[in-house]
Write an enzyme that holds these catalytic residues in place. Structure first.
Site, mmCIF file in Angstrom:
data_model
loop_
_atom_site.group_PDB
_atom_site.id
_atom_site.type_symbol
_atom_site.label_atom_id
_atom_site.label_comp_id
_atom_site.label_asym_id
_atom_site.label_seq_id
_atom_site.Cartn_x
_atom_site.Cartn_y
_atom_site.Cartn_z
ATOM 1 C CG ASN A 13 -45.032 17.250 -37.058
ATOM 2 O OD1 ASN A 13 -45.025 17.316 -35.820
ATOM 3 N ND2 ASN A 13 -45.220 16.094 -37.676
ATOM 4 C CB CYS A 75 -48.221 15.859 -30.644
ATOM 5 S SG CYS A 75 -47.875 16.452 -32.312
ATOM 6 N N GLY A 76 -45.928 18.406 -29.627
ATOM 7 C CA GLY A 76 -45.755 19.857 -29.504
ATOM 8 C C GLY A 76 -46.371 20.623 -30.659
ATOM 9 C CG HIS A 167 -38.031 13.253 -27.472
ATOM 10 N ND1 HIS A 167 -38.380 13.491 -28.780
ATOM 11 C CD2 HIS A 167 -39.142 13.528 -26.730
ATOM 12 C CE1 HIS A 167 -39.635 13.900 -28.833
ATOM 13 N NE2 HIS A 167 -40.130 13.929 -27.598
ATOM 14 C CD GLU A 216 -42.616 13.215 -35.153
ATOM 15 O OE1 GLU A 216 -43.637 12.639 -34.708
ATOM 16 O OE2 GLU A 216 -42.623 14.356 -35.596
ATOM 17 N NE ARG A 217 -43.346 6.749 -29.391
ATOM 18 C CZ ARG A 217 -43.732 6.733 -28.133
ATOM 19 N NH1 ARG A 217 -43.289 5.787 -27.322
ATOM 20 N NH2 ARG A 217 -44.517 7.662 -27.637
ATOM 21 C CB CYS A 225 -40.432 16.493 -33.666
ATOM 22 S SG CYS A 225 -41.011 15.582 -32.225
ATOM 23 N N GLY A 226 -42.202 19.193 -32.191
ATOM 24 C CA GLY A 226 -42.179 20.180 -31.112
ATOM 25 C C GLY A 226 -41.613 19.621 -29.819
ATOM 26 N N GLY A 228 -39.684 17.131 -29.639
ATOM 27 C CA GLY A 228 -38.269 16.838 -29.934
ATOM 28 C C GLY A 228 -37.407 18.077 -29.823
HETATM 29 N N1 LIG Z 1 -44.585 15.416 -33.954
HETATM 30 C C1 LIG Z 1 -44.805 15.456 -32.581
HETATM 31 C C2 LIG Z 1 -44.670 14.203 -31.777
HETATM 32 C C3 LIG Z 1 -45.668 13.111 -32.207
HETATM 33 C C4 LIG Z 1 -45.654 11.855 -31.368
HETATM 34 C C5 LIG Z 1 -44.381 11.069 -31.448
HETATM 35 N N2 LIG Z 1 -44.103 10.561 -32.756
HETATM 36 C C6 LIG Z 1 -44.416 9.919 -30.419
HETATM 37 O O1 LIG Z 1 -44.821 8.797 -30.764
HETATM 38 O O2 LIG Z 1 -44.047 10.153 -29.271
HETATM 39 C C7 LIG Z 1 -44.368 16.730 -31.906
HETATM 40 O O3 LIG Z 1 -44.459 17.783 -32.564
HETATM 41 O O4 LIG Z 1 -44.016 16.730 -30.726
#
Ligand SMILES: N[C@@H](CCC[C@H](N)C(=O)O)C(=O)O
Length: 284
Positions: A13, A75-76, A167, A216-217, A225-226, A228
């Protein structure tokens, strides 16, 4: 304009990191800059952009922009990369420090040394479960767990969690058959989620492991996605599939993360962060 950058990733990511301690950037160009750097043909290629900035409230600050230029609150994978960057560039002077996000402050711990940061652990805080705070429309329940969710004629069940960002988690029998690219984008923009939503599909392997895929949004399919992964472990516990207090191995497309929803309610995330490229981005 010539912008110095570092490309880093957590389990694939990837984000373009800009150190605005050294190189301040005007607010009005941030969304366009995120889209420009993320473009694989005319830019660098990434899932988005992360700014590492000075702040009063923590040792270092982070802002995350998705590939489409929208700003996320957390963002994790980005947090672990920011921790590695801050430690290696001596923006902080110890292995434990705090990072400000738009969803609040978290603490991070470096495993390794200046020569090699092996892993980073982040205290991701207490997940938000209340429906209106996800946010999700409908009767304001304290938690949304396995709620019937009809989408394009499919009758699914959704569990929703906010890790500072929203999420929607769905359990599937076979991760390889998850409707990632078909239902992912539809659920992301479903009107029941007024701020859109990150969409996760989970297959339980046993009482210590899950398989995970994400839409991902603002960025679409990513390797990991951390937030997530954290949300998915919380969702699995709420659905009685995993136990609270145990470290769970989450198998993402890009590798593994180790997540614990501790008895005190806090979620801990441990995993790798890696640097791939340093350079200069040219923007008109
Ligand atoms: N990839 C990320 C999360 C990034 C933001 C997400 N797309 C959102 O809009 O909330 C992670 O690793 O958490």
């Amino acid at each position: 304009m010539k912008i110095p950058f570092t490309k880093m990733h957590g389990l694939g990511n990837s984000y373009i990191f800009i150190n605005v301690f050294d190189f301040p950037i005007e607010e009005k160009i941030l969304a366009d800059l995120a889209k420009a750097v993320a473009d694989k043909d005319t830019g660098i290629g990434s899932d988005g952009m992360i700014l590492i900035h000075p702040t009063e409230s923590a040792d270092v600050g982070m802002r995350i922009f998705n590939k489409d230029g929208s700003e996320g609150k957390n963002c994790g994978n980005g947090l672990r990369c920011v921790a590695k960057f801050a430690f290696e560039h001596q923006l902080v002077d110890s292995k434990q420090f705090t990072i400000e996000t738009k969803a609040g402050n978290v603490s991070a711990e470096i495993h390794g040394d200046q020569i090699q940061v092996n892993e980073v652990t982040v205290d991701m805080g207490v997940p938000i479960l209340k429906r209106s705070e996800i946010p999700m429309l409908g009767e304001d329940l304290d938690q949304v767990v396995a709620e019937p969710f009809e989408v394009q004629g499919d009758n699914l069940e959704v569990t929703t969690i906010s890790m500072g960002n929203p999420h929607a988690v769905f359990f599937v029998d076979d991760i390889n058959k998850a409707p990632l690219t078909t239902l992912g984008p539809v659920i992301e923009k479903d009107q029941r989620f007024p701020e859109s939503v990150n969409v996760e599909f989970i297959e339980q392997v046993n009482d210590q492991e899950i398989h995970f895929r994400v839409w991902e949004r603002g960025s679409g399919v990513t390797q990991a996605c951390g937030t997530g992964a954290c949300a998915s472990v919380v969702a699995s516990v709420l659905n009685g599939k995993l136990e609270k207090g145990k470290e769970i191995t989450v198998h993402l497309a890009g590798g593994d993360l180790y997540i614990t929803w501790a008895e005190d309610g806090r979620v801990w995330m441990r995993g790798k962060a890696e640097t791939t490229i340093e350079g200069t981005f040219f923007m008109d």
